[in-house]
Design a protein around this motif. Structure first.
Motif, PDB file in Angstrom:
ATOM      1  N   LEU A 181      -1.079   7.238  -0.236  1.00  0.00           N
ATOM      2  CA  LEU A 181      -0.398   6.625   0.907  1.00  0.00           C
ATOM      3  C   LEU A 181       1.115   6.680   0.750  1.00  0.00           C
ATOM      4  O   LEU A 181       1.831   6.735   1.754  1.00  0.00           O
ATOM      5  CB  LEU A 181      -0.874   5.184   1.074  1.00  0.00           C
ATOM      6  CG  LEU A 181      -2.322   5.034   1.562  1.00  0.00           C
ATOM      7  CD1 LEU A 181      -2.716   3.565   1.654  1.00  0.00           C
ATOM      8  CD2 LEU A 181      -2.523   5.715   2.912  1.00  0.00           C
ATOM      9  N   ALA A 182       1.610   6.642  -0.482  1.00  0.00           N
ATOM     10  CA  ALA A 182       3.062   6.785  -0.688  1.00  0.00           C
ATOM     11  C   ALA A 182       3.522   8.163  -0.231  1.00  0.00           C
ATOM     12  O   ALA A 182       4.558   8.304   0.434  1.00  0.00           O
ATOM     13  CB  ALA A 182       3.407   6.561  -2.164  1.00  0.00           C
ATOM     14  N   ILE A 183       2.747   9.189  -0.568  1.00  0.00           N
ATOM     15  CA  ILE A 183       3.053  10.545  -0.115  1.00  0.00           C
ATOM     16  C   ILE A 183       2.925  10.639   1.406  1.00  0.00           C
ATOM     17  O   ILE A 183       3.769  11.243   2.080  1.00  0.00           O
ATOM     18  CB  ILE A 183       2.124  11.559  -0.809  1.00  0.00           C
ATOM     19  CG1 ILE A 183       2.492  11.675  -2.294  1.00  0.00           C
ATOM     20  CG2 ILE A 183       2.202  12.925  -0.136  1.00  0.00           C
ATOM     21  CD1 ILE A 183       1.535  12.533  -3.098  1.00  0.00           C
ATOM     22  N   SER A 184       1.891  10.009   1.951  1.00  0.00           N
ATOM     23  CA  SER A 184       1.706  10.028   3.405  1.00  0.00           C
ATOM     24  C   SER A 184       2.894   9.395   4.113  1.00  0.00           C
ATOM     25  O   SER A 184       3.359   9.895   5.144  1.00  0.00           O
ATOM     26  CB  SER A 184       0.420   9.278   3.779  1.00  0.00           C
ATOM     27  OG  SER A 184      -0.708   9.906   3.204  1.00  0.00           O
ATOM     28  N   ILE A 240       0.799  -1.225   0.000  1.00  0.00           N
ATOM     29  CA  ILE A 240       0.000   0.000   0.000  1.00  0.00           C
ATOM     30  C   ILE A 240       0.835   1.279   0.000  1.00  0.00           C
ATOM     31  O   ILE A 240       0.364   2.325  -0.440  1.00  0.00           O
ATOM     32  CB  ILE A 240      -0.976   0.024   1.192  1.00  0.00           C
ATOM     33  CG1 ILE A 240      -0.208  -0.096   2.511  1.00  0.00           C
ATOM     34  CG2 ILE A 240      -2.020  -1.037   1.063  1.00  0.00           C
ATOM     35  CD1 ILE A 240      -1.078   0.152   3.714  1.00  0.00           C
ATOM     36  N   PHE A 241       2.075   1.213   0.493  1.00  0.00           N
ATOM     37  CA  PHE A 241       2.906   2.423   0.524  1.00  0.00           C
ATOM     38  C   PHE A 241       3.786   2.552  -0.716  1.00  0.00           C
ATOM     39  O   PHE A 241       4.610   3.465  -0.801  1.00  0.00           O
ATOM     40  CB  PHE A 241       3.778   2.437   1.782  1.00  0.00           C
ATOM     41  CG  PHE A 241       2.994   2.542   3.062  1.00  0.00           C
ATOM     42  CD1 PHE A 241       2.184   3.633   3.305  1.00  0.00           C
ATOM     43  CD2 PHE A 241       3.058   1.542   4.021  1.00  0.00           C
ATOM     44  CE1 PHE A 241       1.450   3.733   4.488  1.00  0.00           C
ATOM     45  CE2 PHE A 241       2.334   1.619   5.204  1.00  0.00           C
ATOM     46  CZ  PHE A 241       1.526   2.721   5.433  1.00  0.00           C
ATOM     47  N   GLU A 242       3.638   1.642  -1.685  1.00  0.00           N
ATOM     48  CA  GLU A 242       4.412   1.722  -2.917  1.00  0.00           C
ATOM     49  C   GLU A 242       3.836   2.827  -3.810  1.00  0.00           C
ATOM     50  O   GLU A 242       2.617   2.918  -3.977  1.00  0.00           O
ATOM     51  CB  GLU A 242       4.373   0.402  -3.682  1.00  0.00           C
ATOM     52  CG  GLU A 242       5.114  -0.734  -3.009  1.00  0.00           C
ATOM     53  CD  GLU A 242       5.084  -1.994  -3.849  1.00  0.00           C
ATOM     54  OE1 GLU A 242       4.712  -1.912  -5.041  1.00  0.00           O
ATOM     55  OE2 GLU A 242       5.414  -3.071  -3.313  1.00  0.00           O
ATOM     56  N   PRO A 243       4.707   3.661  -4.420  1.00  0.00           N
ATOM     57  CA  PRO A 243       4.209   4.692  -5.338  1.00  0.00           C
ATOM     58  C   PRO A 243       3.468   4.063  -6.516  1.00  0.00           C
ATOM     59  O   PRO A 243       3.897   3.051  -7.067  1.00  0.00           O
ATOM     60  CB  PRO A 243       5.488   5.399  -5.804  1.00  0.00           C
ATOM     61  CG  PRO A 243       6.495   5.116  -4.742  1.00  0.00           C
ATOM     62  CD  PRO A 243       6.156   3.747  -4.213  1.00  0.00           C
ATOM     63  N   SER A 244       2.342   4.659  -6.876  1.00  0.00           N
ATOM     64  CA  SER A 244       1.530   4.278  -8.033  1.00  0.00           C
ATOM     65  C   SER A 244       0.787   2.960  -7.858  1.00  0.00           C
ATOM     66  O   SER A 244       0.134   2.492  -8.792  1.00  0.00           O
ATOM     67  CB  SER A 244       2.387   4.207  -9.311  1.00  0.00           C
ATOM     68  OG  SER A 244       2.996   5.458  -9.561  1.00  0.00           O
TER      69      SER A 244
END
Length: 437
Positions: A401-404, A383-387
């Protein structure tokens, strides 16, 4: 004094059931500065490779017990010796035997009787090739690691640029809206006081006129019946109260917009977590309401007593927005894909927000938990992977979530963890340092 690193000696394993061949080859190898290991059968050779790790194996084909072909097969089946070059020694001249040896993994053949010079020359050649191969593989691995790291850094940089641009654009937009709303709110609020006083004066005049002039003109009486003066006198104060409530609501929205979009790109400032959370919930209030076929989502605030922390408020508000908006999306998905109408009405939709402070570890904790559909383990791991996103095209970019994660971990030296059980719900726990630095 600079000490040169010690070079690893070169080990050559000689496998032959003829002691004379072992003696002659061993002497020739040692004259080249290499170390000779010896075995007289295939089983002994395989055992030696498990602890000696030779750089090259010179293997006789015709031996009692395991012959050279079977020994070679077993060596090539072992990950420890798979890449160790094997050279066959044989008196067999049949091309079929040579092809067989090459097919099972040998790199060369030396025909008996052999010349010492030829053996040494071939050993040097294959040791050099083996060394070059290992060096090349190592460089490929190093380069691959460098490229992987560069790609990861590029992805992180892209996310940071998108996040910075998003925050800048969002901040300007939201702050501008908040400012524009604030001006007419002040105008309406200020005039409401005068309208209220004017209405009171007019109603006093009408009441006084009715007392002094009880016998009214027929036209006036007709008009009074038409406008229903009694109802108008009763309803006007209620309308004014509703207007005040609407103005207060607009003031709250304006304050929430300005709190959410605080400009904090250049430096950290003091911030109260609960103010940011409440402003975020205010902006999402329209999505929490009953959507007709999806019941209202209840937000349960279990706020502890938190100190102000030093952080980037606008960025932290964005984290809260991303997580809570995802929870709302999960409830929508739960209804659309997993619940029939009867269950949808009775199913409790709840987002619970809990905050606490840990004085020993000097940090504050924010827990945002929903009881929606949850995530399977393979999705939770990414879930924290970009895109990465499970949403349909047009509903998500996979960057929230990546930005978070970058905001919490990289910008605030905090932690963000996700715990989810498919079919039960999802919990995000954000831990931020309670530091004045």
């Amino acid at each position: 004094m600079i000490t040169k690193p010690l070079l690893k000696p070169t080990y050559v394993l000689l496998v032959d059931d003829n002691p004379n061949n072992l003696k002659v080859l061993s002497e020739a190898i040692q004259r080249c500065g290499w170390k000779a290991l010896m075995a007289r059968d295939g089983e002994s050779a395989i055992r030696q490779t498990e602890y000696a790790h030779p750089d090259l194996i010179l293997l006789d084909v015709m031996m009692p017990g395991l012959d050279g072909f079977e020994t070679c097969r077993r060596l090539k089946a072992n990950p420890l010796t798979y890449n160790t070059p094997v050279i066959f020694m044989t008196a067999l001249c049949d091309p079929t035997d040579k092809v067989k040896g090459l097919e099972i993994g040998a790199v060369d053949y030396i025909t008996k009787p052999f010349q010492h010079e030829e053996v040494i020359a071939r050993l040097k050649l294959h040791l050099k090739i083996s060394n070059l191969t290992r060096t090349l593989e190592q460089r490929v691995q190093e380069r691959t690691a460098e490229l992987t790291q560069s790609l990861q850094q590029l992805k992180q940089t892209q996310v940071q640029l998108i996040q910075s641009e998003k925050m800048s654009t969002l901040g300007q937009l939201v702050a501008g809206i908040g400012h524009e709303i604030n001006n007419p709110i002040g105008f309406i609020s200020g005039n409401c006081y005068h309208i209220e006083e004017y209405v009171k004066d007019i109603l006093r005049l009408v009441n006084l006129q009715q007392q002094k002039l009880p016998h009214l003109d027929p036209d006036i009486e007709e008009l009074l019946e038409e406008i229903d003066l009694e109802y108008l006198i009763e309803d006007l104060p209620k309308i004014l109260v509703s207007m005040h409530q609407g103005i207060d609501r607009l003031k709250d929205i304006s304050l929430s917009l300005r709190t959410f979009a605080r400009s904090d790109i250049s430096s950290k400032v003091e911030f109260q977590i609960h103010e940011g959370m409440d402003s975020t919930l205010m902006l999402l209030k329209h999505r929490l309401k009953n959507q007709g076929n999806r019941p209202t989502i209840e937000v349960v605030r279990q706020y502890g007593t938190l100190p102000s922390i030093i952080c980037y408020p606008g960025q932290m508000n964005q984290v809260f927005m991303n997580i809570i908006a995802n929870a709302i999306d999960a409830f929508d998905d739960l209804h659309e894909n997993h619940l029939d109408e009867e269950i949808a009405v009775s199913y409790p939709h709840t987002i619970t927000i809990t905050t606490s402070v840990n004085n020993e570890q000097q940090n504050v904790s924010i827990c945002i938990e929903d009881n929606a559909i949850g995530m399977p383990p393979d999705v939770q791991a990414r879930i924290f992977e970009p895109s990465f996103t499970t949403k349909v095209v047009g509903k998500g970019t996979g960057l929230g979530l990546a930005i978070s994660y970058q905001i919490v971990v990289d910008k605030h030296n905090g932690e963000i963890n996700c715990f989810s059980t498919f079919g039960k719900g999802t919990k995000f726990i954000i831990t931020l340092p309670n530091s004045r630095n």
